[in-house]
Design a protein around this motif. Structure first.
Motif, mmCIF file in Angstrom:
data_model
loop_
_atom_site.group_PDB
_atom_site.id
_atom_site.type_symbol
_atom_site.label_atom_id
_atom_site.label_comp_id
_atom_site.label_asym_id
_atom_site.label_seq_id
_atom_site.Cartn_x
_atom_site.Cartn_y
_atom_site.Cartn_z
ATOM 1 N N ILE A 1 0.792 -0.968 -0.068
ATOM 2 C CA ILE A 1 0.046 -0.029 -0.001
ATOM 3 C C ILE A 1 0.952 1.127 0.054
ATOM 4 O O ILE A 1 1.706 1.424 0.925
ATOM 5 N N LYS A 2 0.806 2.261 -1.112
ATOM 6 C CA LYS A 2 1.694 3.214 -1.230
ATOM 7 C C LYS A 2 0.964 4.484 -0.707
ATOM 8 O O LYS A 2 -0.297 4.695 -0.460
ATOM 9 N N THR A 3 1.939 5.615 -0.765
ATOM 10 C CA THR A 3 1.553 6.937 -0.578
ATOM 11 C C THR A 3 0.604 7.489 -2.050
ATOM 12 O O THR A 3 1.305 7.075 -2.947
ATOM 13 N N PRO A 4 -0.372 7.991 -1.835
ATOM 14 C CA PRO A 4 -1.097 8.643 -3.196
ATOM 15 C C PRO A 4 -0.125 9.536 -3.729
ATOM 16 O O PRO A 4 0.834 10.314 -3.299
ATOM 17 N N PRO A 5 0.133 9.216 -5.109
ATOM 18 C CA PRO A 5 0.688 10.233 -6.070
ATOM 19 C C PRO A 5 -0.117 11.489 -6.266
ATOM 20 O O PRO A 5 -1.260 11.490 -6.160
ATOM 21 N N ALA A 6 0.554 12.629 -6.710
ATOM 22 C CA ALA A 6 -0.344 14.002 -7.163
ATOM 23 C C ALA A 6 -1.106 13.702 -8.126
ATOM 24 O O ALA A 6 -2.108 14.243 -8.298
ATOM 25 N N LYS A 7 -0.501 12.682 -9.174
ATOM 26 C CA LYS A 7 -1.295 12.571 -10.496
ATOM 27 C C LYS A 7 -1.279 11.072 -10.739
ATOM 28 O O LYS A 7 -0.349 10.426 -10.496
ATOM 29 N N GLY B 1 2.154 11.030 -19.653
ATOM 30 C CA GLY B 1 1.711 9.837 -20.463
ATOM 31 C C GLY B 1 1.977 8.609 -19.873
ATOM 32 O O GLY B 1 1.357 7.476 -20.395
ATOM 33 N N LYS B 2 2.496 8.276 -18.511
ATOM 34 C CA LYS B 2 2.655 7.057 -17.911
ATOM 35 C C LYS B 2 1.703 6.917 -16.688
ATOM 36 O O LYS B 2 1.375 7.978 -15.914
ATOM 37 N N ILE B 3 1.282 5.602 -16.386
ATOM 38 C CA ILE B 3 0.283 5.452 -15.422
ATOM 39 C C ILE B 3 0.957 5.086 -13.910
ATOM 40 O O ILE B 3 2.058 4.144 -14.139
ATOM 41 N N GLU B 4 0.626 5.514 -13.011
ATOM 42 C CA GLU B 4 1.146 5.090 -11.575
ATOM 43 C C GLU B 4 0.212 4.098 -11.044
ATOM 44 O O GLU B 4 -1.017 4.348 -10.471
ATOM 45 N N PHE B 5 0.432 2.717 -11.234
ATOM 46 C CA PHE B 5 -0.284 1.897 -10.679
ATOM 47 C C PHE B 5 0.005 1.438 -9.318
ATOM 48 O O PHE B 5 1.003 1.695 -8.702
ATOM 49 N N GLY B 6 -0.905 0.763 -8.723
ATOM 50 C CA GLY B 6 -0.918 0.405 -7.244
ATOM 51 C C GLY B 6 -2.092 0.768 -6.527
ATOM 52 O O GLY B 6 -3.271 1.083 -6.922
ATOM 53 N N THR B 7 -1.897 0.339 -5.252
ATOM 54 C CA THR B 7 -2.749 0.530 -4.251
ATOM 55 C C THR B 7 -2.450 1.848 -3.163
ATOM 56 O O THR B 7 -1.390 1.561 -2.629
ATOM 57 N N PHE B 8 -3.146 2.625 -2.808
ATOM 58 C CA PHE B 8 -2.789 3.836 -2.165
ATOM 59 C C PHE B 8 -3.829 4.176 -1.365
ATOM 60 O O PHE B 8 -4.771 4.280 -1.262
ATOM 61 N N SER B 9 -3.022 4.300 -0.009
ATOM 62 C CA SER B 9 -3.982 4.676 1.031
ATOM 63 C C SER B 9 -4.144 6.041 1.241
ATOM 64 O O SER B 9 -3.476 7.261 0.763
ATOM 65 N N GLY B 10 -5.327 6.605 2.119
ATOM 66 C CA GLY B 10 -5.551 8.091 2.485
ATOM 67 C C GLY B 10 -6.313 8.627 0.892
ATOM 68 O O GLY B 10 -6.578 7.881 -0.176
ATOM 69 N N SER C 1 -7.318 3.966 -2.592
ATOM 70 C CA SER C 1 -7.713 4.194 -4.016
ATOM 71 C C SER C 1 -6.865 3.015 -4.628
ATOM 72 O O SER C 1 -5.760 2.579 -4.279
ATOM 73 N N THR C 2 -7.132 2.390 -5.813
ATOM 74 C CA THR C 2 -6.531 1.563 -6.628
ATOM 75 C C THR C 2 -6.467 1.943 -7.956
ATOM 76 O O THR C 2 -7.428 2.430 -8.540
ATOM 77 N N VAL C 3 -5.132 1.556 -8.614
ATOM 78 C CA VAL C 3 -5.160 2.047 -10.151
ATOM 79 C C VAL C 3 -4.504 0.626 -10.641
ATOM 80 O O VAL C 3 -3.550 0.208 -10.312
ATOM 81 N N VAL C 4 -5.333 -0.134 -11.357
ATOM 82 C CA VAL C 4 -5.023 -1.366 -12.330
ATOM 83 C C VAL C 4 -5.110 -1.261 -13.731
ATOM 84 O O VAL C 4 -5.786 -0.518 -14.264
ATOM 85 N N PRO C 5 -4.195 -2.046 -13.952
ATOM 86 C CA PRO C 5 -4.179 -2.416 -15.533
ATOM 87 C C PRO C 5 -5.760 -2.791 -15.886
ATOM 88 O O PRO C 5 -6.314 -3.621 -15.325
ATOM 89 N N ALA C 6 -6.132 -2.389 -17.305
ATOM 90 C CA ALA C 6 -7.354 -2.648 -17.481
ATOM 91 C C ALA C 6 -7.380 -2.961 -19.215
ATOM 92 O O ALA C 6 -7.756 -2.062 -20.060
ATOM 93 N N PRO C 7 -7.190 -4.102 -19.598
ATOM 94 C CA PRO C 7 -6.440 -5.314 -18.961
ATOM 95 C C PRO C 7 -4.927 -5.190 -18.944
ATOM 96 O O PRO C 7 -4.247 -5.796 -18.167
ATOM 97 N N SER C 8 -4.298 -4.375 -19.891
ATOM 98 C CA SER C 8 -2.706 -4.279 -20.195
ATOM 99 C C SER C 8 -2.584 -2.909 -19.487
ATOM 100 O O SER C 8 -3.325 -2.198 -19.036
ATOM 101 N N LYS C 9 -1.185 -2.900 -19.275
ATOM 102 C CA LYS C 9 -0.566 -1.632 -18.654
ATOM 103 C C LYS C 9 -0.783 -0.373 -19.644
ATOM 104 O O LYS C 9 0.028 0.645 -19.125
ATOM 105 N N ARG C 10 -0.964 -0.657 -20.926
ATOM 106 C CA ARG C 10 -1.348 0.616 -21.607
ATOM 107 C C ARG C 10 -2.696 1.411 -21.320
ATOM 108 O O ARG C 10 -2.630 2.409 -21.427
#
Length: 356
Positions: free
Chosen positions: A6-12, A17-26, A169-178
């Motif tokens: 579980i990560k710290t939420p990114p600003a964006k 053009g690149k996605i910050e994937f992960g599970t974010f607390s807060g 919050s979660t940001v997941v591939p859907a379905p690929s990382k593109r």
């Protein structure tokens, strides 16, 4: 025991053009996934086309007094609609109201700090709003009835300072990382009332000064031309503990789902990320569902009691949604190894087919 970082939420969510994937607390400040570089088959397309494929939804599950139900908003770019469906847990009566919304710049806001989602139809006023600076979440609806459905009003409030409140919050591939699917989840501890006018067919008792539990889920994703998804949600109290979960499954398996997925359990404000889960209904949607993982954390069944089906067709777009009220049986495990045993525990399942 399954574990997910579980990560710290990114600003964006999307940067250069690149996605910050992960599970974010807060609190994730903005649920905005625009700007992904070449999200479809790696082919650069005009922004207006790629942004059009982003669809948004908001689901608010409430379990308060004698009632359990959901408030749903869907943003299909050209149009939107809002649904309120709920059931009386004691007598099984179901109530459903829909509001169609014409073209609007945005139905569901990007900001998770302050915002609202609303249908302003005179017969179907529905509003979900949040404001972290004012420490307030609220949900209001005023729904005009007819001969079979009562005119209904409800107002619920909650506070982010409540120690039982969890935001993740979660940001997941859907379905690929593109491409990606981003979801904000919180569990407001609500207080409020539901009042219903008498009809020729039934009379419901007004319920005021109630305490209850809820689950708010806001999703924004790059959708395929055809997509099938389903999820199960529940919120309530078990053995004096506030308990909520949301479990997803989709038509296409996302890459790296062991490390990145949207399945979440919240117990007394503590979040447990859950592993990938398989949902099956071998005898059809109206019969018992089986909900299991391979990590021995989720072993549940869901037995449908009553369902409501909504079909919307607009030009080439088509949406089919089934909202099902039912009960859960089984065991779900927290990250600390504690077994939460569910017996005849009310919840909701949703099955949605979308064609763009």
């Amino acid at each position: 025991m399954y574990n997910r970082e579980i990560k710290t939420p990114p600003a964006k969510i999307v940067h250069n053009g690149k996605i910050e994937f992960g599970t974010f607390s807060g609190l994730l400040p903005r649920l905005d996934i625009r700007g992904v570089r070449a999200p479809f088959a790696g082919t650069p397309l005009p922004t207006v086309i790629t942004n059009f494929r982003i669809q948004s939804s908001l689901m608010f599950l409430f379990n308060i007094g004698s009632y359990i139900g959901t408030v749903d908003f869907f943003d299909h770019k050209i149009f939107g609609f809002a649904d309120v469906v709920f059931w009386n847990k004691e007598n099984g009566r179901k109530f459903a109201y829909r509001s169609f919304m014409g073209p609007r710049r945005r139905f569901i806001p990007h900001s998770m700090e302050t915002g609202f989602c609303a249908s302003f139809n005179k017969k179907r006023y529905i509003r979900v709003s949040w404001d972290h600076q004012r420490d307030k979440f609220s949900m209001i609806f005023n729904l005009k009835g007819d001969s079979s459905r009562p005119t209904t009003q409800a107002a619920f409030v909650a506070h982010y300072s409540n120690p039982l409140m969890c935001e993740i919050s979660t940001v997941v591939p859907a379905p690929s990382k593109r491409r990606c699917s981003a979801t904000y989840l919180s569990n407001p501890q609500i207080h409020g009332s539901i009042t219903m006018e008498k009809t020729k067919l039934s009379e419901e008792a007004n319920q005021e000064d109630l305490d209850g539990t809820a689950l708010l889920s806001i999703n924004r994703a790059y959708y395929n031309l055809h997509s099938l998804s389903e999820f199960v949600v529940a919120s309530g109290v078990i053995d004096g503990k506030n308990f909520s979960f949301q479990i997803f499954t989709t038509q296409e398996n996302a890459v790296d789902s062991d490390n990145i997925n949207g399945n979440i359990l919240i117990v007394d404000g503590e979040c447990t990320p859950l592993p990938p889960v398989t949902i099956t209904h071998p005898f059809g949607l109206s019969k018992k569902w089986v909900i299991q993982d391979f990590e021995n954390m989720v072993d549940l069944t869901f037995t449908p009691v009553s369902d409501i089906r909504r079909d919307v067709t607009f030009l080439v777009m088509k949406s089919q949604l089934r909202t099902i009220f039912g009960t859960f049986e089984g065991v779900i495990k927290t990250k600390n190894g504690e077994d939460i045993v569910l017996h005849n525990f009310e919840g909701v399942a949703k099955n949605q087919l979308l064609r763009l």
